[in-house]
Design a protein around this motif. Structure first.
Motif, PDB file in Angstrom:
ATOM      1  N   THR A 207       2.130 141.665  25.606  1.00 61.99           N
ATOM      2  CA  THR A 207       1.888 140.238  25.848  1.00 61.99           C
ATOM      3  C   THR A 207       2.022 139.904  27.327  1.00 61.99           C
ATOM      4  OG1 THR A 207       2.763 139.729  23.649  1.00 61.99           O
ATOM      5  CG2 THR A 207       2.591 137.900  25.210  1.00 61.99           C
ATOM      6  N   LYS A 227      -1.315 137.940  27.550  1.00 64.58           N
ATOM      7  CA  LYS A 227      -2.243 138.080  26.425  1.00 64.58           C
ATOM      8  C   LYS A 227      -1.652 137.362  25.217  1.00 64.58           C
ATOM      9  CE  LYS A 227      -3.961 142.584  27.987  1.00 64.58           C
ATOM     10  NZ  LYS A 227      -4.155 144.010  27.630  1.00 64.58           N
ATOM     11  N   VAL A 228      -2.372 136.331  24.770  1.00 70.23           N
ATOM     12  CA  VAL A 228      -1.914 135.566  23.605  1.00 70.23           C
ATOM     13  C   VAL A 228      -2.752 135.851  22.366  1.00 70.23           C
ATOM     14  CG1 VAL A 228      -0.913 133.744  24.988  1.00 70.23           C
ATOM     15  CG2 VAL A 228      -3.316 133.609  24.370  1.00 70.23           C
ATOM     16  N   SER A 233      -5.588 129.777  18.453  1.00 70.94           N
ATOM     17  CA  SER A 233      -4.387 129.556  19.247  1.00 70.94           C
ATOM     18  C   SER A 233      -3.170 129.301  18.369  1.00 70.94           C
ATOM     19  CB  SER A 233      -4.613 128.370  20.190  1.00 70.94           C
ATOM     20  OG  SER A 233      -4.924 127.198  19.438  1.00 70.94           O
ATOM     21  N   SER A 236      -1.896 132.653  17.075  1.00 69.79           N
ATOM     22  CA  SER A 236      -1.312 133.409  18.178  1.00 69.79           C
ATOM     23  C   SER A 236       0.063 132.876  18.543  1.00 69.79           C
ATOM     24  CB  SER A 236      -2.238 133.339  19.400  1.00 69.79           C
ATOM     25  OG  SER A 236      -3.511 133.874  19.105  1.00 69.79           O
ATOM     26  N   GLU A 283      -8.867 132.398  33.405  1.00 70.80           N
ATOM     27  CA  GLU A 283      -8.695 132.288  31.949  1.00 70.80           C
ATOM     28  C   GLU A 283      -9.595 133.309  31.266  1.00 70.80           C
ATOM     29  OE1 GLU A 283      -8.704 128.948  28.355  1.00 70.80           O
ATOM     30  OE2 GLU A 283      -9.257 128.395  30.415  1.00 70.80           O
ATOM     31  N   ASP A 286      -8.586 136.720  25.948  1.00 73.72           N
ATOM     32  CA  ASP A 286      -7.328 137.062  25.285  1.00 73.72           C
ATOM     33  C   ASP A 286      -6.111 136.459  25.967  1.00 73.72           C
ATOM     34  OD1 ASP A 286      -7.557 138.510  27.556  1.00 73.72           O
ATOM     35  OD2 ASP A 286      -6.817 140.402  26.713  1.00 73.72           O
ATOM     36  N   GLY A 287      -6.310 135.576  26.959  1.00 76.13           N
ATOM     37  CA  GLY A 287      -5.147 134.980  27.607  1.00 76.13           C
ATOM     38  C   GLY A 287      -5.459 134.529  29.022  1.00 76.13           C
ATOM     39  N   TYR A 288      -4.518 134.801  29.955  1.00 76.70           N
ATOM     40  CA  TYR A 288      -4.637 134.344  31.339  1.00 76.70           C
ATOM     41  C   TYR A 288      -4.291 135.484  32.291  1.00 76.70           C
ATOM     42  CZ  TYR A 288      -4.685 129.591  29.461  1.00 76.70           C
ATOM     43  OH  TYR A 288      -5.000 128.447  28.777  1.00 76.70           O
ATOM     44  N   SER A 321       0.518 128.803  28.551  1.00 75.63           N
ATOM     45  CA  SER A 321       0.187 130.061  27.882  1.00 75.63           C
ATOM     46  C   SER A 321       1.342 130.653  27.103  1.00 75.63           C
ATOM     47  CB  SER A 321      -0.295 131.080  28.905  1.00 75.63           C
ATOM     48  OG  SER A 321       0.737 131.354  29.847  1.00 75.63           O
ATOM     49  N   LEU A 322       2.565 130.462  27.592  1.00 73.77           N
ATOM     50  CA  LEU A 322       3.665 131.235  27.014  1.00 73.77           C
ATOM     51  C   LEU A 322       4.973 130.473  26.918  1.00 73.77           C
ATOM     52  CD1 LEU A 322       4.225 134.215  26.085  1.00 73.77           C
ATOM     53  CD2 LEU A 322       5.109 134.614  28.384  1.00 73.77           C
TER      54      LEU A 322
END
Length: 775
Positions: A207, A227-228, A233, A236, A283, A286-288, A321-322
């Protein structure tokens, strides 16, 4: 297996009998005799029940041992045993109620027997409860394994925590017979937890991952991938939530957040704050991706507003994101951003204040209005971090530092002035300017090496005074000293237009500059002072020049300071005295070094010690004498244009006096001087006598003459008289003594005169007559 099934059958029968028995006891029409018989029968049935319960307990323990100790799998049988054990516990609980209600009151004659059965029952009951706990622990271990296989990490961690609690309860009970089972279960929990930590750690690494790259141009690129997942969303975030909660329950979340914060400080926050680091946020599906590029060749600071904006982008991506996810820590919900703030917020604040806000504070009053933009940007950034949870609501360090502009500005301005002053103090001093009047008896001005007049505020003091009142003599000082004095006057001028608090700080900053000069210059220029004659002279002039201005600096500006400061004692006279003392000490130390070098040159030549009886020593003595003259002439060329005329002549007089004294002492101490050696000595001393007077002539100073040697060399008359005596006869010597009133008696003591006569002349009646006259 057959034994286990028979145990369960017997246990089932006993439970059936027990239920009938309880129903019979529920009838209230029995007579006392029937109750006695029924109680006796119940006691027999209870003994059988205890026996069967022990057999069931033994079967359950054997099954657990077979699974955890012998590594055999029989999950279905274990489940059946768990069900049977629970049923037996319920039946025994009902039997206990029956015994307490009827048997305990009805069977008074068999109290001892019943008590024994009750104690036995209690032992079996406790054993069954212990086995029930072990079976429950096994069930949770099995559920934990299934949840981990399904990537339900939170359920896995919860089941493992429940197993820990159960085994903790079991360890408090007397279960000596099942200690091996408990130990096996504990080992199984440890293994399962380590496996879960590893599995969740791998998910964390997938991740959150870091990548560092060094490019050919010297830049460093650090990329953070978050990676989220590729699903919706919501799904995830649920998976990430489970992972974080599992990490928290395992005690690993804090360590992971701490490592994340350390990397963010090292690779993102510090480069953005104190280096020209560029940020790029991408962006992905699968994420940022957050990328920071730092150029090694570029050191410095961006404007504070740009730094705040860049940092805000980083925090916004991390939060969205996290770090917006929350976990339940005790009774409160805590977001990951809050956990990150607890780890690095203090260090982050210190770096931001020291490397960004402190640099953004202006150093002069004219730039202070531009600082309002920085205050607004700091306030917005502070509120942003509070909203995201990185800062506590009561954390206002950044805003308070930015808002406290008066103190911050004063500290920064004074520190900047001190830094500039120290830089000027350590500069090389060989670039010189001349302080001289353009016309006779006129005011002093500063001229560069080409003779051009320099307009400096450093001459304000001279313009206030008359041409001959408390004025500096003509000399040379270093250009860096002019800049330092210029800085001092600029600081005093700024103090006159500042607030009372800032004006006081500026004045004491000037005092600190003067005090710092006394400590920095002798240390920073120690090698030059010890090896280069000109450097010692220039630093002497610089210190005297600075002390000259310090004497009246406070008096010049006291009436211009804010009203609140005019009642205070504002003076730098004490530091002016220290500066003059430092100038004198520095130059005298250099002068002592030159004097030692001249004396050593004379002594190392060894000619004067042997010239009395050996004419061959003349050449060595002449070589040493010429070397001394060369050193004196070098000092003459270096010092005559740098030092003030009076200082130069006095310094040269001290050095020449030392040489003359050494020569006189050595010649007078000779015990025997032949006629040829006396002639050689005369020529040698005349070499010194002919060349020394010219050393007192200073170019551009018409008042200096060769005859000044008599004024500044205290033994010059004695030296001249020595030359005459070396070439005189006994009659001439006696005439020059003139019964203690002649020039010889004025320069030499009777003992010294007699010593010279004995060395120059043979022992005759005439010599004895002359010696008798000298007294």
């Amino acid at each position: 297996m057959t034994a286990k099934l028979s145990n369960f059958k017997l246990l089932g029968y006993s439970l059936k009998v027990n239920r009938n028995h309880v129903l019979c006891w529920g009838c209230v029409s029995f007579s006392s005799e029937q109750k006695w018989k029924s109680s006796f029968q119940n006691s027999q049935l209870e003994g059988k029940l205890v026996l069967k319960a022990e057999e069931a307990q033994l079967g359950a323990c054997q099954d657990l041992r077979s699974q955890y100790c012998s590594l055999s799998l029989d999950v279905q049988i274990t489940t059946q045993l768990h069900h049977r054990i629970n049923t037996a516990v319920d039946e025994l609980t009902q039997l206990q109620d029956s015994v307490q209600q009827e048997v305990a009151y009805g069977v008074k004659g068999s109290v001892g027997e019943v008590d024994g059965l009750v104690r036995k029952w209690r032992e079996v009951y406790e054993g069954l409860k212990s086995v029930s706990l072990l079976l429950s622990a096994h069930k949770h271990l099995d559920d934990a394994h299934k949840a981990e296989m399904s990537h339900e990490f939170r359920n896995t961690a919860q089941n493992l925590a429940e197993v820990d609690r159960i085994l903790g309860d079991a360890s408090k009970k007397e279960i000596e017979s099942q200690l091996d089972v408990v130990s096996a279960l504990q080992d199984a929990v440890v293994i399962r937890r380590m496996q879960l930590v590893y599995t969740v750690g791998e998910v964390w690494n997938e991740t959150v991952s870091w990548d560092e790259e060094r490019r050919n141009n010297g830049s460093r690129v650090v990329t953070l991938l978050i990676k989220v997942g590729g699903e919706s969303s919501k799904e995830s975030l649920q998976k990430l939530q489970q992972m974080f909660e599992a990490l928290y329950m395992l005690g690993e979340l804090q360590r992971r957040i701490k490592a994340l914060g350390k990397n963010l400080m090292r690779y993102f926050f510090r480069p953005i704050i104190n280096c020209h680091a560029e940020l790029k946020v991408t962006e992905r599906s699968d994420g940022y991706s957050i990328q920071v590029t730092q150029q090694d060749s570029k050191k410095g600071n961006f404007p504070a507003a740009v730094v705040f904006m860049t940092l805000q982008k980083v925090f916004a991506v991390l939060h969205s994101s996290l770090l917006s996810l929350s976990i339940k820590a005790g009774e409160e919900e805590v977001s990951l951003m809050q956990l990150l703030g607890r780890e690095v917020s203090e260090e982050f604040t210190q770096v931001l204040i020291k490397e960004c806000l402190a640099e953004a504070v202006p150093c002069s009053q004219a730039q202070l209005n531009k600082y309002e933009e920085v205050k607004v940007a700091a306030k917005d950034f502070q509120q942003f971090l509070v909203d995201k949870g990185f800062y506590r609501p009561d954390e206002m360090s950044i805003m308070e530092y930015a808002a406290n502009v008066d103190t911050v500005f004063s500290n920064k301005a004074c520190a900047h002035i001190m830094e500039r002053a120290r830089e000027l103090m350590v500069r090389p001093v060989h670039v010189l300017v001349c302080i001289t009047p353009l016309e006779p008896d006129g005011p002093l001005v500063i001229q560069d090496e080409g003779g051009n007049k320099l307009i400096k505020s450093t001459m304000k003091l001279e313009n206030l005074l008359s041409a001959k009142t408390f004025n500096l003599p003509r000399c040379q000082i270093s250009a860096s000293m002019c800049d330092l004095v210029e800085l001092i006057y600029e600081t005093m001028e700024e103090a006159c237009t500042s607030s009372p608090q800032h004006a006081g700080r500026l004045f004491y900053t000037v005092r600190n500059i003067l005090s710092l000069y006394c400590h920095v210059v002798p240390t920073a220029h120690a090698y030059s002072l010890a090896t280069l004659p000109q450097q010692a002279a220039v630093i002497h002039n610089n210190s005297m020049y600075l002390g000259h201005h310090a004497l009246l600096l406070g008096h010049q500006y006291k009436s211009k300071f804010p009203q609140d400061l005019r009642e205070s004692i504002l003076t730098t006279v004490d530091l002016g005295h220290e500066l003059r003392k430092m100038a004198t000490t520095t130059f005298l130390k250099a002068l002592q070094g030159h004097r030692t070098a001249l004396i050593d040159t004379l002594r190392e030549s060894c000619g004067l010690d042997t010239i009395g009886c050996n004419i061959d020593g003349v050449s060595k003595a002449e070589q040493g004498m010429r070397q001394c003259l060369h050193q004196l002439q070098l000092l003459h060329r270096v010092w005559q244009t740098v030092l003030p005329c009076s200082v130069y002549t006095k310094a040269m007089g001290v050095l020449i006096s030392s040489v003359i004294e050494e020569v006189i002492t050595r010649v007078v101490s000779l015990e025997d001087i032949s006629a040829d050696c006396a002639l050689a000595l005369i020529n040698l001393l005349n070499l010194l006598k002919d060349n020394v007077p010219a050393l007192f002539i200073v170019e551009g100073e018409s008042a200096t003459l060769a005859d000044d040697v008599v004024c500044y060399v205290k033994l010059w008359g004695k030296f001249s008289e020595l030359i005459i005596v070396l070439g005189a006869s006994l009659r001439e010597i006696l005439d020059r003594w003139a019964e203690g009133k002649g020039p010889l008696a004025h320069e030499f003591t009777p003992d010294e005169a007699k010593q010279l006569i004995r060395a120059l002349f043979q022992n005759t009646d005439k010599r004895a007559h002359v010696l008798a006259k000298i007294k």
